[in-house]
Design an enzyme around this catalytic site. Structure first.
Site, short mmCIF file in Angstrom:
data_model
loop_
_atom_site.label_atom_id
_atom_site.label_comp_id
_atom_site.label_asym_id
_atom_site.label_seq_id
_atom_site.Cartn_x
_atom_site.Cartn_y
_atom_site.Cartn_z
N ASN A 27 43.57 43.56 25.70
CA ASN A 27 42.17 43.73 26.10
C ASN A 27 41.56 44.91 25.34
O ASN A 27 42.20 45.52 24.48
CB ASN A 27 42.05 43.92 27.62
N ASP A 210 45.13 33.36 33.03
CA ASP A 210 45.11 34.82 33.09
C ASP A 210 43.78 35.37 32.58
O ASP A 210 43.26 36.35 33.11
CB ASP A 210 46.28 35.39 32.28
#
Length: 335
Positions: A27, A210
């Site tokens: 991320n 996810d």
């Protein structure tokens, strides 16, 4: 009739995968997506299961992921670290193979391997194949595996029966409500997502699940979030190439420092009029919010509005308390 493979034990087939974590795997804060790790786990499990099932002469087949047991992410993995994934067969039934997977991370510049995740995969076989009976080193290993298999089979069926919900969009939702953070992702299944037989890799599905769960968590708390754990992921039906899949996520429960998100995967065979839209997979993901130093932050408390949302909140609270009691039981010193 079972085909017995002479001299085979549960330690004979192992698979190891190593991969360095790159920016595309993480991320914006540099923490590797839980879905990236789940995808690597599935790849190792499919390799070892398929190899095992094709160890005899006969029709060739490929293993497909049916279930992943609860997975706890003990510490975030970062860009530049090396993930070590090792898989080993622990039990076989007539139509499935149970694989135990260990995942460890290593900072190759500063320190040895520091994180260890362990979970069980269960793969089912979408095509007929020769049954290779597994020879166990101890009889109790087979009995323990059989008990796990029966319990997993029951839970998969129960999950499929109760998964008729659809996540509906709501106009102008209030902050901290289920509707405010719920999210959906639509994906056309292409050849790169599939096995040679045209079925979606379980790891591809888990990675998308996810991603959606992470969007829900980030919308709810508006901070950096990471995957803390994943409850059992059940694959109810195979997804074929050319399907349009909708991955929907909604918040079900919040504690002081964690968020539980239910993720549902529905498949729509748009090029096949003979089959209707169906539920393909489901799971619960738990996320935590982190500050810049990687320490857990308090999360805004969820505000359930409808009776169904309140019911799901209480069910999530029950799962949270049950797992908390289990963790405390494991950490208590033994007399």
């Amino acid at each position: 009739m079972a085909v017995r493979r002479k001299g085979v034990t549960e330690a004979c087939l192992r698979e190891k995968v190593k991969q360095i974590m790159r920016p595309d795997d993480a991320n914006v804060a540099g923490n590797v997506h839980g879905g990236t790790i789940l995808k690597m786990i599935e790849e190792a499990g499919v390799i070892i299961s398929t190899r095992h099932c094709n160890s005899q002469n006969g029709e060739r087949c490929v293993a497909a992921l049916a279930r992943v047991e609860r997975t706890d992410f003990l510490s975030p993995m970062c860009i530049g670290e090396v993930a070590h994934v090792s898989a080993e067969i622990t039990y076989t039934s007539k139509h499935s193979v149970e694989v135990q997977v260990h995942v460890m991370s290593e900072n190759i510049l500063t320190e040895p391997i520091v994180v260890d995740w362990t979970l069980a995969l269960q793969g089912s076989l979408p095509f007929p194949c020769p049954y290779v009976n597994w020879k166990y080193s101890r009889q109790e290993l087979e009995e323990e595996g059989r008990k796990r298999y029966e319990a997993q089979k029951l839970e998969r069926m129960e999950t499929k029966w109760r998964n008729g919900d659809i996540v509906q969009p709501v106009l102008n939702p209030e902050p901290n409500t289920v509707s405010y953070s719920q999210s959906s992702l639509i994906h056309l299944v292409g050849p790169s997502d599939c096995t040679l037989h045209g079925f979606v890799h379980g790891g591809v599905t888990m990675k998308l699940m996810d991603e959606v769960a992470g969007i829900v968590a980030a919308r709810h708390c508006k901070t950096n979030i990471v995957t803390a754990s994943v409850d059992a992921i059940n694959f109810h039906d195979k997804i074929r190439k050319g399907c349009v899949i909708t991955i929907s996520g909604r918040m079900t429960f919040t504690s002081n420092k964690s968020m539980e998100i239910e993720v549902l995967v529905d498949a729509d065979p748009v090029v096949d009029n003979s089959q209707k839209r169906y539920r393909a997979a489901s799971a619960f993901f738990t996320y935590v919010s982190l500050n810049q130093d990687g320490k857990p932050l308090p999360v805004p408390q969820l505000v359930p509005e409808t009776e169904d949302e309140k019911k799901r909140f209480e069910e999530g609270k029950g799962r949270y308390l049950q797992m908390k009691a289990k963790r405390q039981g494991h950490t208590e010193p033994q007399p």
